[in-house]
Each structure stands twice: as C-alpha cells, then as structure tokens.
Design an enzyme around this catalytic site. Structure first.
Site, PDB file in Angstrom:
ATOM      1  N   SER A  90       3.827  24.207 -17.510  1.00  0.00           N
ATOM      2  CA  SER A  90       5.085  23.533 -17.158  1.00  0.00           C
ATOM      3  C   SER A  90       5.719  22.739 -18.284  1.00  0.00           C
ATOM      4  O   SER A  90       6.838  22.237 -18.108  1.00  0.00           O
ATOM      5  CB  SER A  90       4.871  22.617 -15.958  1.00  0.00           C
ATOM      6  N   PHE A 148      -1.582  30.703  -5.069  1.00  0.00           N
ATOM      7  CA  PHE A 148      -2.859  30.328  -5.692  1.00  0.00           C
ATOM      8  C   PHE A 148      -3.741  29.508  -4.755  1.00  0.00           C
ATOM      9  O   PHE A 148      -4.531  28.685  -5.188  1.00  0.00           O
ATOM     10  CB  PHE A 148      -2.591  29.590  -7.016  1.00  0.00           C
ATOM     11  N   THR A 151      -8.024  30.547  -5.756  1.00  0.00           N
ATOM     12  CA  THR A 151      -7.666  30.456  -7.167  1.00  0.00           C
ATOM     13  C   THR A 151      -7.808  31.776  -7.931  1.00  0.00           C
ATOM     14  O   THR A 151      -6.822  32.276  -8.484  1.00  0.00           O
ATOM     15  CB  THR A 151      -8.508  29.353  -7.843  1.00  0.00           C
ATOM     16  N   TYR A 187       7.798  18.021  -6.378  1.00  0.00           N
ATOM     17  CA  TYR A 187       7.657  18.926  -7.535  1.00  0.00           C
ATOM     18  C   TYR A 187       7.510  20.369  -7.060  1.00  0.00           C
ATOM     19  O   TYR A 187       6.679  20.664  -6.204  1.00  0.00           O
ATOM     20  CB  TYR A 187       6.429  18.505  -8.332  1.00  0.00           C
ATOM     21  N   ARG A 315       8.832  14.223 -18.139  1.00  0.00           N
ATOM     22  CA  ARG A 315       8.018  13.169 -17.533  1.00  0.00           C
ATOM     23  C   ARG A 315       7.997  11.944 -18.436  1.00  0.00           C
ATOM     24  O   ARG A 315       8.184  12.069 -19.659  1.00  0.00           O
ATOM     25  CB  ARG A 315       6.565  13.624 -17.391  1.00  0.00           C
ATOM     26  N   GLY A 330       1.117  20.377 -18.416  1.00  0.00           N
ATOM     27  CA  GLY A 330       1.121  21.783 -18.022  1.00  0.00           C
ATOM     28  C   GLY A 330      -0.236  22.222 -17.506  1.00  0.00           C
ATOM     29  O   GLY A 330      -1.271  21.787 -18.020  1.00  0.00           O
ATOM     30  N   THR A 331      -0.194  23.048 -16.477  1.00  0.00           N
ATOM     31  CA  THR A 331      -1.404  23.696 -15.961  1.00  0.00           C
ATOM     32  C   THR A 331      -1.078  25.153 -15.770  1.00  0.00           C
ATOM     33  O   THR A 331      -0.177  25.495 -14.996  1.00  0.00           O
ATOM     34  CB  THR A 331      -1.803  23.121 -14.587  1.00  0.00           C
ATOM     35  N   ASN A 357      -8.263  24.642 -13.043  1.00  0.00           N
ATOM     36  CA  ASN A 357      -8.855  24.521 -11.714  1.00  0.00           C
ATOM     37  C   ASN A 357     -10.073  23.601 -11.767  1.00  0.00           C
ATOM     38  O   ASN A 357     -11.086  23.834 -11.129  1.00  0.00           O
ATOM     39  CB  ASN A 357      -9.245  25.885 -11.131  1.00  0.00           C
TER      40      ASN A 357
END
Ligand code: HEL
Length: 402
Positions: A90, A148, A151, A187, A315, A330-331, A357
């Site tokens: 992200s 997801f 996962t 979000y 952010r 970010g993930t 995760n």
C-alpha cells in the site's frame, strides 16, 4: 551523499551504516541521531518472531545508514542487504495519490466532484467523491477481506490472475457499504482501485505510464517499477515469505505474483533508497504543488490516542520524541514495509521485513521508526512479543482474517 561501510557484524545481523558527522539542516539537527543498534535490535526481534530477514535505510541530511539482517533468499542462503528491491504494497497508494493530485492541479479532476463523474461504470452511490476515495471515507467494502480470509489458499487463488479494475470493484459493491460516504474512516483497497480506474478513464493513459512520467523519471527512481501483470521482480531483490494460518507449516515463497488484486492500490516494486527519495521529494513540494501537498498532509486521527492519522493517500505517525513523520505502510504477501519522512524531508526511513501474515513481525518492525527518528528503542519493540498483543494498522477490528 556519504555512505560509509562500518561493517558491524553480529551473530544474526550485518549492519552497514554510515556513521558520519551530524547531518546539516535545521530540523534534522534538532532530532536525536538515529540509533543503528536500536534498528539492529528491531531486526533481530523481527527475525526471532519469524522473518527470514529485514532491511532498513535511513537517509538523514548528507548521511545514509544501511542496515540489514538475515536472509534475502532462504534457499540460496543469500544475505539480505539494504539495497534490495521488494513489493511495497500500500505504499503504492501514495504514488497513485501523487498522480491524482497532479491531475487535480492541472484542473482535470475535482476532489469534491462525485467519482461517478469520471468513471466508465458508475459506483452504486453518487455521493462518493474523489476526496472520499483518497481519504478512505467512501464506505466501499474492502474486497480483500473476503479474498484473503484464508491466507495461503486465498493468495494461491489470485497469485497468477489478472483482474480488470471493474472486476475488483464489483467484488466490493456486492457487499453493503461500511458507512455512508464521508461518515467514517474505513480503510479499503477498493478506494485506490477505483482511483486507478478513474485516472485511466480520464486520461486514457495507463497507470504504469503515469507513474513513470510523473514520478519515476523526474526523481530518477531507477529501482522502482510498476510491471503489472508481470510476476517477477527484476534486479537485486528480496524474496517474500508468506506465513500460513497454520503456523506450524513452512513459509511459502510468495515473491512471484501478478498483484493484480491490488494494482493501483498496491502493486509497486521499489527499494529503500527510492522510497526515501520519493517521500522526501513529496513533502518538499517536488511532486505536487503546495496547495495539493497541503491537502495530502492534512491529517485526521485514526487511532484512539491520535498518534496515527491519515491524510490523502498518506499516513502520519507521531513518535515518542514529539516528531511527526509522513509516509505509508505496506503489507503484501511476503513483505511488510514502513516508509516515512520528516515534514521537512530531511530524514527519511524505509524498513522491510520479508514475511507477512505475522502481526508480531509487523508491529516489531514499526519500532524502526523510533530508532530512526528518535534514536530510541520503541516500547512496541520491547513489549509486543505475542500474537495477541499485535496491532495491524487499519484492519478493522470486526474483520476476522484467518
Ligand atoms: S492492509 C494494511 C496495509 N495495506 C492494506 C494492503 C496494504 N494490503 C492488503 O490488503 C493485503 C491483505 C492480505 C495480506 C496477507 C498477508 O499478511 O500477506 N494477509 C492475509 O491474507 C490474512 N488472512 C492496512 C495493513 C497498510 O499498511 O496500509 O498494504
């Protein structure tokens, strides 16, 4: 830019840091010096909690600190280094916002207008404005909550898929909205997928070209690419390792994927040097005019104590030493990223751990912000050690992701 190799070698970690004299510049000189040992502590804890490796780069005035631990590739047993490329998730939202805000400055998009005025296929609610999308206040359901839920099966299902924007938007609008437009912060990846569709529809130009012409070429970001739907990462990169919900199972190498499920919400590839340069350039007005930048940096708190807030695709985090830093997290499967800069852009930091995760690793990695900008060990770094105590930013508490 001075980069010295101090070559600090620990059992688990290799630190390559520039321990140069105090950087010049008013704001950075009032900040405590970055703590390389605190960064290394964080990286060590991230690894103790399951990350194969981690990297951090701090650019502070004329000094650079490049700190890395563990492995970039667990099969080839290649060491991590701070220059490697990775999927930024992200953090891509800040890139998309720059494109959008440039178009706003050019008079081609009005932030207060209904998104439907610019979309090829309308959203179900005409009241959703462009600003609602940029600030996560549209109420559009985040389709990745379903995608997801499980996962690894969820990831394998989409890893090689190519979606249109509309297919992703349809997954979202099959759900009731989370709130009325403008009524709450919620979000959602959907917002930035809609923005990608909107930008491409208004301009007739693909996002890849916008990123290249409006950001990557002007800033000479040679390690940053948007290659959707290609699955490989080129050059020197870190492998990403996704943890299964059954944590007794081995990590899954998730490096190669289309990231088509995210596109303009999360498919950029970059490295720490480029992300630092990007956010520093952004806050110093090199990418968008002052009026648009001021809007991006106008923050609304998103957590109870007001230490975390969201502007437009950006952010902010208020740290223990009183400094507020701007950037994004970010993930994406196999990678956690933090990329932030001071308001004057004089100190920037990017950290990445090559797993996901694993909320503990994500929380621990956030401790590099304290180390980089406050020179201290973060409370989160020392206290958060169990899965129960972790906080995953902006995944709504009512959403259970297994
Ligand atoms: S989630 C976030 C982060 N954002 C959002 C976006 C991004 N990333 C995603 O939506 C990825 C979701 C699946 C990730 C996956 C994993 O850990 O790799 N997790 C699962 O599959 C869990 N079942 C708000 C955290 C952000 O920091 O902005 O990036």
């Amino acid at each position: 830019m001075r980069i010295k190799n101090a070559g600090l070698v620990l059992a688990c970690c290799t630190a390559v840091a520039a321990l140069a004299a105090s950087p010049a510049g008013a704001a950075t000189s009032t900040l405590p010096s970055p703590s390389v040992s605190a960064v290394l502590d964080v990286q060590k804890q991230a690894m103790a909690n399951g990350a194969p490796g981690a990297l951090t780069r701090i650019d502070s005035g004329s000094s650079s600190y490049r700190i890395a631990s563990g492995q970039a590739d667990t099969v080839a047993r290649t060491a991590m280094d701070a220059d490697r490329r990775f999927r930024v998730g992200s953090v891509s939202k800040s890139f998309t916002t720059v494109v959008l805000m440039q178009l706003a400055a050019e008079g081609r998009i009005d932030l207060e207008a209904p998104a439907n005025a610019y979309l090829p296929q309308p959203l179900p609610d005409d009241r959703i404005t462009v600003r609602h999308l940029l600030s996560h206040r549209s109420g559009l359901w985040d389709y990745t909550n379903d995608m997801f839920y499980y996962t690894v099966p969820g990831f394998e299902e989409v890893r090689n898929k190519v979606f249109t924007y509309q297919e992703l938007i349809d997954l979202s609008t099959a759900h009731q909205p989370t709130n009325a437009p403008g009524a709450a912060y919620s979000y959602s990846n959907t917002n930035f997928v809609v923005l990608g569709a909107l930008i491409e529809n208004v301009t007739g130009v693909p996002m890849a070209t916008h990123y290249q012409q409006r950001i990557l070429t002007p800033l000479n970001l040679r390690n940053t690419t948007y290659v959707h739907p290609q699955t490989a990462i080129s050059g020197s990169y870190a492998h990403g390792y996704l943890r299964d919900d059954d944590t007794t199972l081995p990590l899954v190498d998730s490096t190669e994927q289309t990231v088509s499920w995210a596109q303009s919400a999360g498919a950029v590839i970059s490295n720490a040097s480029d992300l630092n340069r990007f956010f520093s350039a952004l806050v110093t007005g090199k990418l968008v005019p002052a009026a648009q930048l001021q809007q991006m940096m106008t923050m609304v708190p998103v957590n109870a104590d007001g230490t975390q807030s969201y502007g437009l695709g950006l952010r902010a985090r208020k740290l223990s030493c009183g400094v507020t830093v701007y950037g994004h997290t970010g993930t994406v499967q196999g990678f956690y990223t933090y990329a932030f800069t001071t308001a004057d852009g004089k100190r920037s930091m990017t950290s990445m751990a090559n797993t996901s995760n694993n909320g503990t690793v994500n929380t621990v990695l956030g401790g590099t912000l304290e180390a980089a900008f406050c020179g201290t060990t973060a409370k989160a770094t020392t206290l958060k050690t169990t899965e129960d105590e972790t906080f995953t930013e902006d995944i709504a508490p009512q959403i259970v992701r297994h």
